[in-house]
Design a protein around this motif. Structure first.
Motif, short mmCIF file in Angstrom:
data_model
loop_
_atom_site.label_atom_id
_atom_site.label_comp_id
_atom_site.label_asym_id
_atom_site.label_seq_id
_atom_site.Cartn_x
_atom_site.Cartn_y
_atom_site.Cartn_z
N SER A 3 44.20 31.66 35.13
CA SER A 3 43.56 31.98 36.41
C SER A 3 43.96 30.97 37.48
CB SER A 3 42.04 31.96 36.28
OG SER A 3 41.61 32.88 35.33
N THR A 4 43.98 31.45 38.72
CA THR A 4 44.12 30.55 39.87
C THR A 4 43.02 30.89 40.87
OG1 THR A 4 45.63 32.03 41.05
CG2 THR A 4 46.63 30.35 39.63
N LEU A 5 42.61 29.89 41.63
CA LEU A 5 41.60 30.07 42.66
C LEU A 5 42.11 29.45 43.94
CD1 LEU A 5 38.72 30.94 43.50
CD2 LEU A 5 37.97 28.65 42.83
N ILE A 6 42.31 30.29 44.95
CA ILE A 6 42.75 29.82 46.26
C ILE A 6 41.52 29.73 47.16
CG2 ILE A 6 44.08 30.43 48.33
CD1 ILE A 6 46.11 31.76 46.47
N ASP A 53 43.50 36.47 37.98
CA ASP A 53 43.71 36.28 36.55
C ASP A 53 45.05 36.88 36.17
OD1 ASP A 53 41.15 35.13 36.22
OD2 ASP A 53 40.25 37.12 36.02
N PHE A 54 45.80 36.15 35.35
CA PHE A 54 47.13 36.56 34.94
C PHE A 54 47.18 36.79 33.43
CE2 PHE A 54 47.62 34.01 38.73
CZ PHE A 54 48.46 34.78 39.50
N GLU A 55 48.16 37.59 33.03
CA GLU A 55 48.37 37.88 31.61
C GLU A 55 48.68 36.61 30.83
OE1 GLU A 55 51.65 40.58 31.81
OE2 GLU A 55 50.39 42.24 32.49
N SER A 56 49.43 35.70 31.45
CA SER A 56 49.83 34.49 30.75
C SER A 56 49.97 33.34 31.74
CB SER A 56 51.16 34.72 30.03
OG SER A 56 52.17 35.03 30.96
N ALA A 57 50.25 32.18 31.23
CA ALA A 57 50.32 30.97 32.05
C ALA A 57 51.52 30.95 32.99
CB ALA A 57 50.35 29.73 31.15
N ASP A 58 52.41 31.93 32.90
CA ASP A 58 53.57 31.94 33.80
C ASP A 58 53.28 32.68 35.10
OD1 ASP A 58 53.58 34.58 32.91
OD2 ASP A 58 55.73 34.62 32.50
N GLY A 59 52.01 32.91 35.42
CA GLY A 59 51.63 33.63 36.64
C GLY A 59 52.17 32.98 37.90
N ASN A 60 52.09 31.66 37.99
CA ASN A 60 52.59 30.98 39.18
C ASN A 60 54.10 31.17 39.34
OD1 ASN A 60 50.04 30.11 39.82
ND2 ASN A 60 50.30 28.10 38.89
N GLU A 61 54.83 31.10 38.23
CA GLU A 61 56.28 31.30 38.28
C GLU A 61 56.61 32.74 38.70
OE1 GLU A 61 54.86 29.95 35.41
OE2 GLU A 61 55.27 27.89 35.98
N ARG A 62 55.84 33.69 38.19
CA ARG A 62 56.09 35.09 38.52
C ARG A 62 55.79 35.36 40.00
NH1 ARG A 62 54.08 38.76 33.52
NH2 ARG A 62 55.02 40.38 34.80
N ALA A 94 50.01 27.36 47.03
CA ALA A 94 49.84 26.30 46.03
C ALA A 94 49.06 25.11 46.60
CB ALA A 94 51.21 25.83 45.53
N ASP A 95 49.14 24.89 47.91
CA ASP A 95 48.40 23.80 48.54
C ASP A 95 46.92 24.11 48.69
OD1 ASP A 95 50.75 22.28 48.88
OD2 ASP A 95 51.20 23.33 50.76
N ALA A 96 46.54 25.35 48.44
CA ALA A 96 45.15 25.76 48.60
C ALA A 96 44.48 26.07 47.26
CB ALA A 96 45.08 26.99 49.50
N MET A 97 45.16 25.78 46.15
CA MET A 97 44.61 26.12 44.84
C MET A 97 43.64 25.05 44.37
SD MET A 97 47.53 27.92 42.64
CE MET A 97 48.44 29.28 43.32
N ALA A 98 42.49 25.52 43.96
CA ALA A 98 41.48 24.63 43.40
C ALA A 98 41.95 24.16 42.02
CB ALA A 98 40.14 25.35 43.29
N THR A 99 41.46 23.00 41.61
CA THR A 99 41.78 22.45 40.30
C THR A 99 40.62 22.69 39.36
OG1 THR A 99 43.13 20.74 41.33
CG2 THR A 99 42.42 20.34 39.07
N ARG A 100 40.89 23.37 38.27
CA ARG A 100 39.84 23.61 37.27
C ARG A 100 39.55 22.29 36.56
NH1 ARG A 100 40.15 28.58 33.39
NH2 ARG A 100 41.25 29.09 35.26
N PHE A 101 38.27 21.98 36.43
CA PHE A 101 37.91 20.77 35.70
C PHE A 101 36.96 21.04 34.54
CE2 PHE A 101 34.97 21.09 39.20
CZ PHE A 101 33.75 20.75 38.66
N TYR A 102 36.59 22.31 34.34
CA TYR A 102 35.76 22.68 33.20
C TYR A 102 35.92 24.17 32.96
CZ TYR A 102 31.70 23.63 30.25
OH TYR A 102 30.88 24.02 29.23
#
Length: 108
Positions: A3-6, A53-62, A94-102
């Motif tokens: 997942s990513t959160l902008i 939410d993405f299928e896999s961790a390569d969402g940012n690359e895709r 990418a500059d607006a993505m929150a960082t997951r910490f939990y």
């Protein structure tokens, strides 16, 4: 799943226009091309949250590979009047993505 959160700024009265733009975009094959499984948009007191939410961790690359697609360029341009960067040094999503910490999930 990945997942990513902008986080950005948005006037709450503009949520219908923003959701309409994403409904049109999500009606194409672009979400599948990017590996998007789910998109949720939220607003709270002038803030905009875009959870993807993405299928896999390569969402940012895709997403990076899809940026040249005219449909991606179009939605990015169409959103500019409604979505404002949270930080003045913003250059890309990418500059607006929150960082997951939990993170926690129930057992399947």
């Amino acid at each position: 799943m990945h997942s990513t959160l902008i986080v950005a700024r948005m006037a709450p009265e503009r949520h219908a226009e923003v959701s309409g733009l994403f409904a049109e975009f999500d009606g194409t094959e672009m979400p599948h091309r990017m590996g998007t499984r789910r998109r949720q948009l939220f607003y709270y007191r002038g803030l905009y949250f875009h959870l993807q939410d993405f299928e896999s961790a390569d969402g940012n690359e895709r997403i990076e590979s899809a940026k040249a697609d005219p449909r991606f360029v179009k939605i990015s341009d169409d959103l500019k009047p409604f979505i404002e960067a949270y930080s003045p040094d913003w250059r890309s999503p990418a500059d607006a993505m929150a960082t997951r910490f939990y993170s926690w999930a129930a057992d399947a």
